[in-house]
Design an enzyme around this catalytic site. Sequence first.
Site, PDB file in Angstrom:
ATOM      1  N   HIS A 153       0.843  -1.207   0.000  1.00  0.00           N
ATOM      2  CA  HIS A 153       0.000   0.000   0.000  1.00  0.00           C
ATOM      3  C   HIS A 153       0.872   1.248   0.000  1.00  0.00           C
ATOM      4  O   HIS A 153       1.979   1.248   0.556  1.00  0.00           O
ATOM      5  CB  HIS A 153      -0.973   0.004   1.184  1.00  0.00           C
ATOM      6  CG  HIS A 153      -0.326   0.094   2.533  1.00  0.00           C
ATOM      7  ND1 HIS A 153       0.017   1.291   3.107  1.00  0.00           N
ATOM      8  CD2 HIS A 153       0.038  -0.874   3.421  1.00  0.00           C
ATOM      9  CE1 HIS A 153       0.556   1.058   4.300  1.00  0.00           C
ATOM     10  NE2 HIS A 153       0.588  -0.249   4.516  1.00  0.00           N
ATOM     11  N   ASP A 209      -0.315   4.399   1.009  1.00  0.00           N
ATOM     12  CA  ASP A 209      -0.731   5.438   1.960  1.00  0.00           C
ATOM     13  C   ASP A 209      -0.008   5.271   3.299  1.00  0.00           C
ATOM     14  O   ASP A 209       0.575   4.224   3.581  1.00  0.00           O
ATOM     15  CB  ASP A 209      -2.253   5.428   2.171  1.00  0.00           C
ATOM     16  CG  ASP A 209      -2.777   4.099   2.698  1.00  0.00           C
ATOM     17  OD1 ASP A 209      -2.262   3.044   2.268  1.00  0.00           O
ATOM     18  OD2 ASP A 209      -3.696   4.109   3.531  1.00  0.00           O
ATOM     19  N   GLU A 264      -5.032   1.769   2.844  1.00  0.00           N
ATOM     20  CA  GLU A 264      -4.879   0.590   3.684  1.00  0.00           C
ATOM     21  C   GLU A 264      -4.953   0.953   5.162  1.00  0.00           C
ATOM     22  O   GLU A 264      -5.327   0.121   5.981  1.00  0.00           O
ATOM     23  CB  GLU A 264      -3.535  -0.102   3.385  1.00  0.00           C
ATOM     24  CG  GLU A 264      -3.455  -1.536   3.928  1.00  0.00           C
ATOM     25  CD  GLU A 264      -2.845  -1.628   5.332  1.00  0.00           C
ATOM     26  OE1 GLU A 264      -2.859  -2.730   5.903  1.00  0.00           O
ATOM     27  OE2 GLU A 264      -2.364  -0.598   5.878  1.00  0.00           O
ATOM     28  N   GLU A 265      -4.612   2.203   5.490  1.00  0.00           N
ATOM     29  CA  GLU A 265      -4.500   2.600   6.898  1.00  0.00           C
ATOM     30  C   GLU A 265      -5.824   3.069   7.483  1.00  0.00           C
ATOM     31  O   GLU A 265      -5.850   3.610   8.594  1.00  0.00           O
ATOM     32  CB  GLU A 265      -3.443   3.717   7.045  1.00  0.00           C
ATOM     33  CG  GLU A 265      -2.030   3.299   6.671  1.00  0.00           C
ATOM     34  CD  GLU A 265      -1.392   2.340   7.685  1.00  0.00           C
ATOM     35  OE1 GLU A 265      -2.068   1.918   8.632  1.00  0.00           O
ATOM     36  OE2 GLU A 265      -0.208   2.011   7.487  1.00  0.00           O
ATOM     37  N   HIS A 321       3.999   3.605  12.378  1.00  0.00           N
ATOM     38  CA  HIS A 321       3.087   4.598  12.976  1.00  0.00           C
ATOM     39  C   HIS A 321       3.737   5.365  14.133  1.00  0.00           C
ATOM     40  O   HIS A 321       3.091   6.234  14.712  1.00  0.00           O
ATOM     41  CB  HIS A 321       1.786   3.951  13.494  1.00  0.00           C
ATOM     42  CG  HIS A 321       0.999   3.241  12.431  1.00  0.00           C
ATOM     43  ND1 HIS A 321      -0.317   2.908  12.606  1.00  0.00           N
ATOM     44  CD2 HIS A 321       1.338   2.810  11.196  1.00  0.00           C
ATOM     45  CE1 HIS A 321      -0.754   2.278  11.516  1.00  0.00           C
ATOM     46  NE2 HIS A 321       0.243   2.217  10.656  1.00  0.00           N
TER      47      HIS A 321
END
Lengths: 359, 359
Positions: free
Chosen positions: A72, A74, A132-133, A335
């Site tokens: 992904h 993002d 995806e997040e 993150h």
Amino acid sequence: MTALTLNTDADVIELTRQICDIESVSGNEKALADAIEAALKTAGHLEVIRDGDAIVAKTNLGRAKRVIIAGHIDTVPLADNLPVTRMLQDGKDVLWGRGTVDMKAGVAVQLKLAVDLAEPNVDITWVFYDHEEVEASLNGLGRISRNRPELLHASFAVLCEPSNAQVEGGCNGTLRVDVRTRGVKAHSARPWMGENAIHKAGEILTKLHSFQPDTVNVDGLEYRESLNAVLISGGIATNVIADETVITVNYRFAPSKSPQDAFGFLQEFFDGFELELADSAAGARPGLDLPEAAAFVAATGSTAKPKYGWTDVARFSELGIPAVNFGPGDPNKAHADDEYVEVEQIVSSELALRNWLTA
Amino acid sequence: MTALTLNTDADVIELTRQICDIESVSGNEKALADAIEAALKTAGHLEVIRDGDAIVAKTNLGRAKRVIIAGHIDTVPLADNLPVTRMLQDGKDVLWGRGTVDMKAGVAVQLKLAVDLAEPNVDITWVFYDHEEVEASLNGLGRISRNRPELLHASFAVLCEPSNAQVEGGCNGTLRVDVRTRGVKAHSARPWMGENAIHKAGEILTKLHSFQPDTVNVDGLEYRESLNAVLISGGIATNVIADETVITVNYRFAPSKSPQDAFGFLQEFFDGFELELADSAAGARPGLDLPEAAAFVAATGSTAKPKYGWTDVARFSELGIPAVNFGPGDPNKAHADDEYVEVEQIVSSELALRNWLTA
């Protein structure tokens, strides 16, 4: 506006930096998707298909097997951690900044190999996808599987999610619920006329604070579960007693449990409170007993470990395609405000995949 | 855009309805302020002064005494409770809707009398002001006392805040603090790498939930205190462990305590947590032993009671002007979703004030 571009002649470290510096927090992937699409179109051996902000690039060499290699594009919101900087961290050469781990180093490995490998030993479907997040319903890979299921035909899939350049098998499932407390509004000077919904949330938070989640053995790997309040909000004004508080809770559960099992557990855990299911996604059993997966573990010289975070491995698992996580970066740094990836892992991931695809 | 207008020839019940139906949530008082200003300017006996969205209207008859009669024109946010409807509630004739109690029935009484009474027995300074329902620093009456202190010279003041058409003396003080918990961000699939700031808020909420506030006797009246979380917020995304939660707490304390005393108590109560003072306003002792206040109680035939909510009586108290609350509406219905005022109280408040001002 001038389009942002990516230079795929650069090495994969430099390419990681370029990809990270095109900010693409979920919902804002367009500029990066445009740049990736343009880069892929420079490679004559690829058929390039765009779907929203997802890009699929296929070789069509008539090989006996086809594999999917996906990631992904993002990221979660920034924490004042762009542009990327290259630095020494505990004596290690790293790229520091949002997305370096989750998962733009993996995306750089994919993009570099997609453009370079005109003659791989299998046909490859490269997938770069959006959203995806965020909630599962927006996931770009899910959208492709609904809109263009024929693009996801393959006998094996690798997801370049961060896994310390080792194979991580399966993944935990994930589920979100909103837990709600109710009260009665009143002026805060006379709260005894109402009922404070924020105070009632104390019981829920205290229960979560003291909860000890399980670790579950699935097919020989140990899956550690977790249960956390991730958002809380209540109150409408500083002089009004709130009549509602909403706590969003994220439960990560072992792949031996279904989302229904998981929701049932939460209904019992939050007995007496209003519960609303917001989102869920099944986990994936590690599946390392499958021949395709076992062969990949051998080819990359990996030691298999469990994956704690949910990844789209679970989606391939549902489609009946064996899949593993394999990509640069320590998932513990995903993150985080101080997200960074070891340069050595980017290089070794690229090399392992290149060897596997050209052996 | 056509300006909204008020018809002061209508009776005070109809005028209350008109004033309520011009929505004026704090910060949005302009349309109502314009209409009140226009209505006051129709009365030749008044000198009308505008300051922001506050309006001051004075008689200048050379009377021996001057009194201030004041009220705020803003309300808390709507709860789908406009326009106003007149209905029977428990057999009583009421106006139902936002602002009917806090405090547009009082504003209607003021406006009706301001326009009607060309020859009152004292000089009157009528004050209609903005931003009472929000932080003290924005309060329109406070702004007037800073910008135009000469407008607030008087020997006595009546605030037409809801008090069931009886005199309520003094008021509790009010203080707001932000209580903060800190944690460490991480991916919610691997929460053991971080520290959940939302879970830590459980201890604070549980403490508030079980706290029993005092009731304090001040000058013969019983002031009931209260301590409540009014806002809570934490978390930045559904897959990130939050590193901060903020709880806004409102403390209403007896007028025998200073804001410093009150803050000291909270520092002790929240020992171990980060505390930030957001806003405070001292209370006012009832002061019913002062001759001006005692005379007003007698003239309106009231039984004096304590005021729980903070009102601008405290501001007059600071300026050295004896002041009481006297207005239509049950303060327990202020800010409630089912806010309503008994029509009889609007009529009796108007009559009591009219008699006092013309006797």
